[in-house]
Write a protein that holds these residues in place. Sequence first.
Motif, PDB file in Angstrom:
ATOM      1  N   GLN A   1      -5.534 -37.659 -98.234  1.00  0.00           N
ATOM      2  CA  GLN A   1      -4.491 -36.974 -97.998  1.00  0.00           C
ATOM      3  C   GLN A   1      -4.019 -37.772 -96.997  1.00  0.00           C
ATOM      4  O   GLN A   1      -2.720 -38.693 -97.463  1.00  0.00           O
ATOM      5  CB  GLN A   1      -4.386 -35.476 -97.177  1.00  0.00           C
ATOM      6  N   LYS A   2      -4.171 -38.452 -95.434  1.00  0.00           N
ATOM      7  CA  LYS A   2      -3.239 -39.444 -94.745  1.00  0.00           C
ATOM      8  C   LYS A   2      -2.712 -40.616 -95.817  1.00  0.00           C
ATOM      9  O   LYS A   2      -1.601 -41.420 -96.381  1.00  0.00           O
ATOM     10  CB  LYS A   2      -4.571 -39.704 -93.706  1.00  0.00           C
ATOM     11  N   LYS A   3      -4.427 -41.672 -96.527  1.00  0.00           N
ATOM     12  CA  LYS A   3      -3.626 -42.590 -97.560  1.00  0.00           C
ATOM     13  C   LYS A   3      -2.301 -42.605 -98.331  1.00  0.00           C
ATOM     14  O   LYS A   3      -1.874 -42.593 -98.858  1.00  0.00           O
ATOM     15  CB  LYS A   3      -4.481 -43.191 -98.256  1.00  0.00           C
ATOM     16  N   GLU A   4      -2.043 -40.895 -98.996  1.00  0.00           N
ATOM     17  CA  GLU A   4      -0.976 -41.066 -99.842  1.00  0.00           C
ATOM     18  C   GLU A   4      -0.186 -40.391 -98.901  1.00  0.00           C
ATOM     19  O   GLU A   4       1.190 -41.243 -99.295  1.00  0.00           O
ATOM     20  CB  GLU A   4      -1.408 -39.344-100.400  1.00  0.00           C
TER      21      GLU A   4
ATOM     22  N   GLU B   1       1.164 -43.879 -97.799  1.00  0.00           N
ATOM     23  CA  GLU B   1       1.893 -44.800 -99.345  1.00  0.00           C
ATOM     24  C   GLU B   1       3.324 -43.998 -99.443  1.00  0.00           C
ATOM     25  O   GLU B   1       4.496 -44.450 -99.571  1.00  0.00           O
ATOM     26  CB  GLU B   1       1.021 -44.789-100.475  1.00  0.00           C
ATOM     27  N   GLN B   2       4.082 -42.648 -98.860  1.00  0.00           N
ATOM     28  CA  GLN B   2       5.048 -41.956 -99.051  1.00  0.00           C
ATOM     29  C   GLN B   2       5.956 -42.738 -97.897  1.00  0.00           C
ATOM     30  O   GLN B   2       7.404 -41.655 -98.094  1.00  0.00           O
ATOM     31  CB  GLN B   2       4.942 -40.787 -99.924  1.00  0.00           C
ATOM     32  N   LEU B   3       5.445 -43.221 -97.206  1.00  0.00           N
ATOM     33  CA  LEU B   3       5.656 -43.309 -95.818  1.00  0.00           C
ATOM     34  C   LEU B   3       7.394 -44.700 -96.004  1.00  0.00           C
ATOM     35  O   LEU B   3       7.367 -45.233 -96.831  1.00  0.00           O
ATOM     36  CB  LEU B   3       5.507 -43.313 -94.635  1.00  0.00           C
ATOM     37  N   GLN B   4       8.377 -44.312 -95.118  1.00  0.00           N
ATOM     38  CA  GLN B   4       9.787 -45.079 -95.518  1.00  0.00           C
ATOM     39  C   GLN B   4       9.486 -46.582 -94.730  1.00  0.00           C
ATOM     40  O   GLN B   4       8.397 -46.346 -93.751  1.00  0.00           O
ATOM     41  CB  GLN B   4      11.158 -44.073 -95.261  1.00  0.00           C
ATOM     42  N   PRO B   5       9.964 -47.173 -95.099  1.00  0.00           N
ATOM     43  CA  PRO B   5       9.244 -48.405 -94.244  1.00  0.00           C
ATOM     44  C   PRO B   5      10.232 -48.155 -92.722  1.00  0.00           C
ATOM     45  O   PRO B   5       9.139 -48.662 -91.805  1.00  0.00           O
ATOM     46  CB  PRO B   5      10.559 -49.516 -94.716  1.00  0.00           C
ATOM     47  N   ASN B   6      11.452 -47.646 -92.118  1.00  0.00           N
ATOM     48  CA  ASN B   6      11.529 -47.592 -90.504  1.00  0.00           C
ATOM     49  C   ASN B   6      10.882 -46.374 -90.310  1.00  0.00           C
ATOM     50  O   ASN B   6      10.869 -45.998 -89.226  1.00  0.00           O
ATOM     51  CB  ASN B   6      13.231 -47.132 -90.966  1.00  0.00           C
ATOM     52  N   GLN B   7      10.444 -45.392 -91.339  1.00  0.00           N
ATOM     53  CA  GLN B   7       9.642 -44.295 -90.683  1.00  0.00           C
ATOM     54  C   GLN B   7       8.383 -44.217 -89.821  1.00  0.00           C
ATOM     55  O   GLN B   7       7.572 -44.890 -90.308  1.00  0.00           O
ATOM     56  CB  GLN B   7       9.128 -42.900 -91.915  1.00  0.00           C
TER      57      GLN B   7
ATOM     58  N   VAL C   1      -5.886 -28.067 -97.782  1.00  0.00           N
ATOM     59  CA  VAL C   1      -5.917 -29.374 -96.687  1.00  0.00           C
ATOM     60  C   VAL C   1      -4.270 -28.892 -96.536  1.00  0.00           C
ATOM     61  O   VAL C   1      -3.050 -29.128 -97.920  1.00  0.00           O
ATOM     62  CB  VAL C   1      -6.566 -30.722 -97.507  1.00  0.00           C
ATOM     63  N   GLU C   2      -4.100 -28.859 -95.248  1.00  0.00           N
ATOM     64  CA  GLU C   2      -2.559 -29.027 -94.787  1.00  0.00           C
ATOM     65  C   GLU C   2      -1.661 -30.461 -94.860  1.00  0.00           C
ATOM     66  O   GLU C   2      -2.812 -31.307 -94.690  1.00  0.00           O
ATOM     67  CB  GLU C   2      -2.293 -28.354 -93.212  1.00  0.00           C
ATOM     68  N   THR C   3      -0.997 -29.994 -95.547  1.00  0.00           N
ATOM     69  CA  THR C   3      -0.725 -30.961 -95.953  1.00  0.00           C
ATOM     70  C   THR C   3       1.169 -31.888 -95.350  1.00  0.00           C
ATOM     71  O   THR C   3       1.731 -32.684 -95.607  1.00  0.00           O
ATOM     72  CB  THR C   3       0.075 -31.390 -97.381  1.00  0.00           C
ATOM     73  N   LYS C   4       1.323 -30.948 -94.261  1.00  0.00           N
ATOM     74  CA  LYS C   4       2.592 -31.235 -93.361  1.00  0.00           C
ATOM     75  C   LYS C   4       2.467 -32.295 -92.788  1.00  0.00           C
ATOM     76  O   LYS C   4       0.949 -32.585 -92.056  1.00  0.00           O
ATOM     77  CB  LYS C   4       2.769 -30.456 -92.097  1.00  0.00           C
ATOM     78  N   THR C   5       3.172 -33.623 -93.041  1.00  0.00           N
ATOM     79  CA  THR C   5       3.236 -34.615 -91.697  1.00  0.00           C
ATOM     80  C   THR C   5       4.537 -34.346 -90.987  1.00  0.00           C
ATOM     81  O   THR C   5       5.567 -34.617 -91.440  1.00  0.00           O
ATOM     82  CB  THR C   5       3.563 -36.593 -92.540  1.00  0.00           C
ATOM     83  N   GLU C   6       4.474 -34.759 -90.194  1.00  0.00           N
ATOM     84  CA  GLU C   6       5.497 -34.930 -89.115  1.00  0.00           C
ATOM     85  C   GLU C   6       6.304 -36.289 -88.862  1.00  0.00           C
ATOM     86  O   GLU C   6       5.727 -37.191 -88.334  1.00  0.00           O
ATOM     87  CB  GLU C   6       5.923 -33.598 -87.997  1.00  0.00           C
TER      88      GLU C   6
END
Length: 187
Positions: A27-30, A33-39, A182-187
């Motif tokens: 889940q962390k890897k996924e 991969e979904q993060l924006q370049p400046n996030q 698994v909780e999927t929230k990321t902040e």
Amino acid sequence: MKIGEATKYYSDYLYKLQQKRQQLIQQKKEHEEQLQPNQKPNFDKLELQIKEIDEDSEKIRDFMRQLTERKMLMEDAKNNKERMKAEEEKMKEELKCFEIFRRIANGDRVPPFDEKKLMEYNPDMYQAAKNLASMRRNAKPKEYDSLWEDEEKKESVEIEIEDRDVPVALPELSGVDVSTDVETKTE
């Protein structure tokens, strides 16, 4: 809890923890991969859960090692008890043979079964007893009963390692939920 039950339970629990850890890492890897370049990534909650799983896994491994050691000690104790019992029986047989030797050497009468036992134990000892008896020529020989007739067979209590309750200190775990969601929230 019995050793066999504890081993199975904690082995299963350890397997579930490892599965949960793999899910969290995936889940962390996924999410990476979904993060924006400046996030900026914030995986604190996932990393904390992974850390708790690692700590619990280590506690369980230590506990399982203790169980294994305890089981081996119990098996050793059982084997030592059986070995001591066998040695005790052998010693009793030897003492009976020495008593038969003494009786025969004094010119007394013993049952044929006892003579046979002495002959089987040590033929030279039997022959020496007979030679001493012929030299003594006891005028009033005593008549003895067999030393093996009176012996009662005692049943021994065997330690059943898998069915025996063993007091063990269970590991204190963090209480990580090992269910598959698994909780999927990321902040």
